[in-house]
Design a protein around this motif. Structure first.
Motif, PDB file in Angstrom:
ATOM      1  N   GLU A 228       0.834  -1.211   0.000  1.00 14.90           N
ATOM      2  CA  GLU A 228       0.000   0.000   0.000  1.00 14.90           C
ATOM      3  C   GLU A 228       0.866   1.257   0.000  1.00 14.90           C
ATOM      4  O   GLU A 228       0.577   2.234  -0.695  1.00 14.90           O
ATOM      5  CB  GLU A 228      -0.931  -0.018   1.215  1.00 14.90           C
ATOM      6  N   ALA A 232       1.072   4.265  -2.853  1.00 12.27           N
ATOM      7  CA  ALA A 232       0.960   5.690  -2.516  1.00 12.27           C
ATOM      8  C   ALA A 232       2.167   6.476  -3.029  1.00 12.27           C
ATOM      9  O   ALA A 232       2.051   7.644  -3.392  1.00 12.27           O
ATOM     10  CB  ALA A 232       0.829   5.857  -1.005  1.00 12.27           C
ATOM     11  N   ASP A 233       3.326   5.816  -3.077  1.00 11.48           N
ATOM     12  CA  ASP A 233       4.565   6.466  -3.506  1.00 11.48           C
ATOM     13  C   ASP A 233       4.733   6.432  -5.026  1.00 11.48           C
ATOM     14  O   ASP A 233       5.696   6.975  -5.558  1.00 11.48           O
ATOM     15  CB  ASP A 233       5.756   5.771  -2.841  1.00 11.48           C
ATOM     16  N   SER A 238      -1.885   0.189  -8.790  1.00 14.81           N
ATOM     17  CA  SER A 238      -2.920  -0.508  -8.021  1.00 14.81           C
ATOM     18  C   SER A 238      -3.128  -1.912  -8.557  1.00 14.81           C
ATOM     19  O   SER A 238      -3.326  -2.868  -7.799  1.00 14.81           O
ATOM     20  CB  SER A 238      -4.246   0.251  -8.082  1.00 14.81           C
ATOM     21  N   GLU A 725      -7.952   6.252   2.162  1.00 15.15           N
ATOM     22  CA  GLU A 725      -7.125   7.085   1.281  1.00 15.15           C
ATOM     23  C   GLU A 725      -6.475   8.232   2.058  1.00 15.15           C
ATOM     24  O   GLU A 725      -5.272   8.502   1.916  1.00 15.15           O
ATOM     25  CB  GLU A 725      -8.027   7.638   0.163  1.00 15.15           C
ATOM     26  N   GLU A 728      -3.741   6.870   4.447  1.00 10.21           N
ATOM     27  CA  GLU A 728      -2.513   6.480   3.732  1.00 10.21           C
ATOM     28  C   GLU A 728      -1.712   7.705   3.286  1.00 10.21           C
ATOM     29  O   GLU A 728      -0.479   7.699   3.319  1.00 10.21           O
ATOM     30  CB  GLU A 728      -2.872   5.604   2.531  1.00 10.21           C
ATOM     31  N   LYS A 729      -2.429   8.767   2.880  1.00 11.36           N
ATOM     32  CA  LYS A 729      -1.729  10.002   2.477  1.00 11.36           C
ATOM     33  C   LYS A 729      -0.951  10.590   3.656  1.00 11.36           C
ATOM     34  O   LYS A 729       0.188  11.041   3.514  1.00 11.36           O
ATOM     35  CB  LYS A 729      -2.737  11.030   1.944  1.00 11.36           C
ATOM     36  N   GLU A 732       2.071   8.474   4.561  1.00  4.81           N
ATOM     37  CA  GLU A 732       3.137   8.716   3.595  1.00  4.81           C
ATOM     38  C   GLU A 732       3.870  10.016   3.923  1.00  4.81           C
ATOM     39  O   GLU A 732       5.097  10.095   3.844  1.00  4.81           O
ATOM     40  CB  GLU A 732       2.541   8.756   2.182  1.00  4.81           C
TER      41      GLU A 732
END
Length: 842
Positions: A228, A232-233, A238, A725, A728-729, A732
């Motif tokens: 995951e 994100a990076d 996906s 979402e 996860e942002k 990160e």
């Protein structure tokens, strides 16, 4: 090979791979049964033929080596179904036919047995003598270096059978003699050739080794989080993540598929994966020999002032690129390294007939991480001669033993059976790798001090199934149990309920931490003065093993022989050990068997021979005066919920909740954050910019006192359709801003009003003090809101830290002045106050 009954974990994996109604069930069952009939060596052949297949000759494409690394029979079933969906039976039968042909080749099997007995270093020498052979002198032609590059034992056996056909045994014996005669001698040409040909090759070799270990050890949860983070990076798509996590049903296949996908994207992608791994799973990162990201950055960005340039050669390759820590057994301390070398030469002198087995065992133990080494010792001390086929080594002998001490002890104890014993233990350790309950529980018990462990044991033996929901473990079974014993007992007793039982006991310990429980303390009290005295002596002698210098030890033995407290034969037995720790533990073992009087005499004599050590031993080692050794210091115990929080959690996530999977994921994710990271998490929530981040901010007053559960609830309320979402942002951001978090610490302390002033001051270009003006800033569009921390982070690099700190201090001063002026003349709005203050300074 007889079909073995599958373990519970294997049953679960098989159910996921072949669910009821699967249209390919018949083929999968057929393949599984064929693979179960293969022995371990035959499975190795099966894998080799899969990875060396030639599509033009064999009719099927090969599999990559990394996908098969560590794959068991079930992993292999799944890989074949993925790779050869329409011709599984054809491919399998072709390979089984090749294996049958090889089984009938006695010379090939003899050669493979000989190569299996070699450690990795010896195999490299074997390759070197093969490729440098001189047919006129040696009687056999060489094999080209490029053919032997990366060849394992099976590859080597096949190459030799193809090359030498009739004289394979003679060639092998000739090379074995050359290796034996070269023992203890330096072969510079061979050593030089064994080294990677270039820094790039060295990097590739290091990366390959690290990824092999990653595939063997990475838990499922880590693989999910890592995938995951890489999506994100922008490293993974996906669709690639779905392919890794959903098409593969076994842990090993998910890990090898992830490693293979990332490696195909190049060094940059591998570097990002390692960076994320350090954040997602610090303990695994440490086991793989990677430094944690913050420290690696700190080392690169903040050298010590006035540091002298090192005369040592710099470590190149991946070690510098990815921040690898020194390998096990290496030491930055030359004296320590010298001492280790000296010990090794005593254990394995030149010409030693057991050199091969000692070298093999030393290298095998150096491949174990600290946790695996603990398990190795535990299996040695808990061995059952009837079941395991070898007798145990006393716990006191292993208490302070490092890897070299362990080699010495095992060769003394098991002589010609040493390799057989070690192999049995390695198999046991392999079963424990990735065991969800055992590793999780051991981490928690390692965090307990000795008193807390006693409480833990007491609550285990006082368990009442009707009240506590778990049955008690008998006192006799917990008597003298250390942390590893406790783990084993609990997993045997509670199986799948181990975590639940542990959490209940930890809550009891937490609730009773400020109370005295008479039953526990009475149980801990010693039954007599003699027992108390014996305990003190045992503790002192245990510390003696850890601390006594060789010189003191030799003087002490002579003094005890002079007073007839020690026999000359016993001294000889002690000196058969080659390391300081082994000599000391053997000595203590002999003395303690003689009773309390002999132990007292040792302590009395020590006062004269080494008064300083005697004083040290008189003071008990405690958490206050001794740093606790904890190889799992990077781990954090998952935070346990209070009754009130449990109630809140059940309200947030009732059993019938359709979003329970998301909510559990969010709860686990927040529990895994350090307290400091939770603070950063709150910061990014309240400073979010909807136009840039894609989600609106949460007001500071809502977040100021929010704990993990409160944050979870807020996230679900504020971002119902994109909770994951948003999370996860933010994760990160936390991960990618490690080097800048000292800037965040500055801004996080500001209230909303102060933060607004800072943003205004940064937006008022060229109206600020010299230090601020001198920094190049990213232009800001008119009317656009400024994220103060983000602007400062963009200014920051390793050379400008001092300047950024200066700017932060000036911002603080400017903000305080503006606020002070605003307080004195209230008519101005906060925006006007900031602008006026900036204008006056201009």
């Amino acid at each position: 090979m007889a079909n073995k009954k599958m373990s519970q974990e294997e049953e679960e994996r098989w159910s996921a791979m072949c669910p009821p109604g699967d249209k390919d069930a018949e083929t999968k069952v057929w393949l599984k049964e064929r693979l179960e009939k293969l022995g371990d060596r035959e499975l190795q052949y099966f894998h080799r033929y899969l990875r060396t297949a030639d599509k033009s000759k064999d009719g099927f494409k090969p599999m990559k080596r990394i996908r098969l690394q560590g794959a068991d029979r079930l992993d292999t079933v799944e890989l074949m179904v993925q790779t050869y969906p329409k011709k599984i039976r054809v491919v399998t039968e072709k390979i089984l036919e090749k294996i049958t042909t090889n089984k009938e080749n006695d010379v090939h099997n003899w050669l493979l047995d000989a190569l299996d007995k070699m450690d990795d270093k010896t195999l490299k020498y074997f390759h070197w003598f093969l490729q440098t052979a001189d047919e006129s002198k040696d009687g056999f032609k060489p094999i080209q270096q490029k053919e032997l590059q990366d060849a394992d034992r099976l590859d080597t056996a096949d190459l030799m059978v193809q090359t030498y056909t009739t004289n394979i045994k003679e060639v092998t014996k000739t090379i074995q003699k050359k290796i034996k005669s070269s023992k203890g001698k330096a072969l510079p040409e061979a050593e030089k050739q064994m080294k990677p040909s270039s820094p790039a090759a060295a990097e590739e070799e290091e990366l390959s080794k690290m990824l092999d270990q990653f595939v063997k050890k990475a838990p499922k949860e880590t693989l999910t989080q890592l995938s995951e983070a890489l999506v994100a990076d922008g490293v993974l798509k996906s669709s690639e993540k779905e392919n890794i996590l959903q098409k593969n049903h076994t842990r090993a296949n998910k890990a090898s598929c992830l490693a293979d996908t990332v490696m195909a994207k190049g060094t940059g992608a591998c570097k990002k994966m390692i960076h994320h791994l350090q954040t997602v799973d610090a303990p695994l990162s440490s086991e793989l020999g990677l430094l944690s990201a913050p420290f690696a950055q700190q080392d690169r960005c903040s050298p010590e002032p006035n540091s002298e340039p090192s005369s040592e050669p710099k470590t190149g390759g991946l070690k510098s690129l990815f921040g690898f820590s020194p390998s096990k057994g290496s030491s930055a301390n030359p004296k320590a390294e010298e001492s280790r070398d000296e010990s090794w030469h005593q254990i394995c002198p030149e010409g030693d007939s057991d050199a091969d087995i000692k070298e093999w065992l030393k290298e095998s133990l150096e491949d174990l991480d600290s946790r695996e080494m603990k398990y190795f010792h535990w299996f040695l001390q808990t061995a059952d001669k009837i079941k395991d086929g070898f007798k145990p080594i006393k716990k006191s002998r292993l208490e302070h033993a490092d890897r070299l001490d362990t080699v010495d002890l095992m060769v003394q104890m098991y002589t010609t059976n040493t390799r057989e014993v070690a192999d049995k233990i390695f198999k046991k350790i392999k079963k424990n790798i990735g065991h969800a309950f055992k590793n999780w529980l051991l981490d928690i018990l390692e965090e307990l001090d000795d008193r807390e462990l006693k409480y833990f044991h007491w609550f285990l033996q006082a368990g009442d199934k009707s009240k506590d929901g778990f049955k008690a473990i008998k006192k006799s079974r917990l008597e003298g149990a250390d942390r590893l014993d406790t783990v084993d007992l609990m997993v045997q007793t509670y199986a799948a309920k181990t975590k639940e039982v542990t959490k209940k006991i930890m809550e009891k310990i937490e609730n009773n931490k400020d109370k005295v429980i008479p039953e526990v303390d009475q149980q801990s009290e010693l039954s007599s003065t003699a027992a108390a005295e014996e305990k003190v002596l045992t503790r002192m002698l245990n510390d003696f093993v850890e601390k006594v210098p060789k010189e003191t030890f030799n003087q002490l033995m002579e003094a005890l022989i002079g007073s007839n407290a020690l026999k000359s034969s016993e001294k000889e037995e002690i000196l058969q050990n080659h390391t300081r720790v082994n000599m000391a533990s053997c000595f203590v073992d002999i003395v303690m068997e003689k009773g309390a009087n002999a132990s007292k005499e040792v302590i009395t004599r020590l006062r004269t021979i080494n008064p300083q050590l005697s004083t040290e031993l008189s003071t008990p080692s405690s958490p206050d005066n001794k740093v606790k050794k904890n190889p799992f210091s990077g781990l954090r115990i998952k935070r346990l919920l209070s009754e009130e929080q449990e109630e809140s959690w059940h309200q947030i996530c009732p059993p019938w909740d359709k979003d329970s999977e998301l909510k559990h994921w969010l709860k686990n994710t927040l529990e895994n954050l350090r307290n400091k990271d939770v603070k950063y998490f709150r910061w990014y929530l309240r400073t979010a910019d909807e136009s840039k981040d894609g989600f609106k901010p949460i007001r500071r007053c809502r977040l100021k006192y929010a704990d993990r559960l409160d944050i979870l609830d807020l996230l679900l309320q504020m971002y119902p359709t994109k909770t994951k979402e948003v999370t996860e942002k933010i994760l990160e951001k936390i991960s990618s801003n490690k080097a800048h978090q000292w800037i965040l610490d500055f801004f996080e302390e500001l209230g909303d009003k102060e933060l607004k002033y800072c943003q205004m001051l940064l937006q008022s270009r060229d109206k600020l003090k010299g230090g601020i003006r001198s920094l190049k800033r990213v232009p800001v569009e008119d009317g656009e809101k400024v994220d103060a921390a983000d602007v400062m982070m963009q200014m920051y690099n390793s050379d400008s830290r001092e300047e950024v700190e200066k700017v932060l201090n000036e911002l603080k001063e400017s903000t305080e002045e503006a606020l002070s002026e605003a307080d004195q003349s209230n008519p101005l709005s906060s925006t006007a106050a900031a602008a006026a203050a900036a204008g006056e300074r201009d």
